[in-house]
Design a protein around this motif. Structure first.
Motif, short mmCIF file in Angstrom:
data_model
loop_
_atom_site.label_atom_id
_atom_site.label_comp_id
_atom_site.label_asym_id
_atom_site.label_seq_id
_atom_site.Cartn_x
_atom_site.Cartn_y
_atom_site.Cartn_z
N LYS A 1 55.89 48.16 58.29
CA LYS A 1 54.58 48.62 57.83
C LYS A 1 54.72 49.34 56.49
CE LYS A 1 52.43 48.63 62.21
NZ LYS A 1 52.09 49.52 63.30
N ASP A 2 53.62 49.36 55.77
CA ASP A 2 53.57 50.08 54.50
C ASP A 2 53.43 51.57 54.83
OD1 ASP A 2 53.17 51.06 51.97
OD2 ASP A 2 51.41 49.82 51.54
N LEU A 3 54.40 52.36 54.41
CA LEU A 3 54.40 53.79 54.72
C LEU A 3 53.83 54.63 53.57
CD1 LEU A 3 57.86 54.07 56.50
CD2 LEU A 3 55.59 53.90 57.55
N THR A 4 52.99 54.01 52.76
CA THR A 4 52.34 54.72 51.67
C THR A 4 51.37 55.76 52.24
OG1 THR A 4 52.52 52.78 50.27
CG2 THR A 4 50.91 54.46 49.60
N ILE A 5 51.37 56.93 51.62
CA ILE A 5 50.49 58.02 52.06
C ILE A 5 49.26 58.07 51.16
CG2 ILE A 5 50.29 60.53 52.27
CD1 ILE A 5 53.30 60.58 52.89
N ASP A 6 48.08 58.12 51.77
CA ASP A 6 46.83 58.33 51.05
C ASP A 6 46.64 59.84 50.96
OD1 ASP A 6 44.27 58.61 50.10
OD2 ASP A 6 43.36 57.26 51.58
N THR A 7 46.86 60.39 49.77
CA THR A 7 46.83 61.84 49.62
C THR A 7 45.43 62.45 49.78
OG1 THR A 7 46.72 61.57 47.22
CG2 THR A 7 48.90 61.96 48.18
N THR A 8 44.41 61.65 49.57
CA THR A 8 43.06 62.20 49.73
C THR A 8 42.70 62.43 51.19
OG1 THR A 8 42.09 59.98 49.69
CG2 THR A 8 42.20 61.19 47.59
N THR A 9 43.20 61.56 52.08
CA THR A 9 42.89 61.72 53.51
C THR A 9 44.06 62.30 54.30
OG1 THR A 9 43.64 59.46 54.00
CG2 THR A 9 41.28 59.77 53.49
#
Length: 141
Positions: free
Chosen positions: A50-58
């Motif tokens: 899975k893509d472990l990118t973090i959405d910093t806004t949420t």
């Protein structure tokens, strides 16, 4: 649905008991501290499908993670945490400046931390092998 970072933090906090976390929580710095260890864990989770990118806004991952993936990340965070304890400057200061009995005590403590890190390395390696195996089976289905 995206997985909130707090879910991974909860997995981590069940593994680590550190009273300094109370102070960090009261000062509002706990999440920033945990995020540093999470980022280290993400880099080391090389077998993630899975893509472990973090959405910093949420403050969440962009993908939904399973409990198994959260457990791997939390274990990797624990390794990052223990590694930081091993190299902590205060431990080195005690070894170099305190009396002999303190040197032995601190050296013993560091030895135990190093042994713990080795055990955590083995555990996370086993978790990643199992994860890779399960991910491969899921792709075959």
């Amino acid at each position: 649905m995206a997985t909130p970072l707090t879910e991974v933090y909860d997995f981590f906090l069940t593994k680590v008991q550190d009273y300094s976390f109370i102070q960090l929580n009261e000062s509002g710095d706990l999440e920033a501290y945990l995020l540093k260890h999470l980022r280290s864990a993400i880099v080391r989770f090389t077998s993630s499908v899975k893509d472990l990118t973090i959405d910093t806004t949420t403050q969440s991952f962009i993908e939904d993670l399973t409990d198994f993936e959260k457990e791997i990340l939390a274990t990797l965070m624990t390794i990052s945490y223990v590694s930081s304890q091993i190299t902590h400057v205060k431990n080195m200061e005690q070894i170099l400046s305190d009396k002999e009995y303190k040197i032995y005590s601190t050296a013993n403590h560091l030895s135990q931390l190093v042994a713990l890190k080795r055990e955590l390395d083995k555990e996370v390696s086993n978790l990643m092998v199992t994860y890779s195996y399960q991910s491969g089976l899921d792709e075959l289905r």
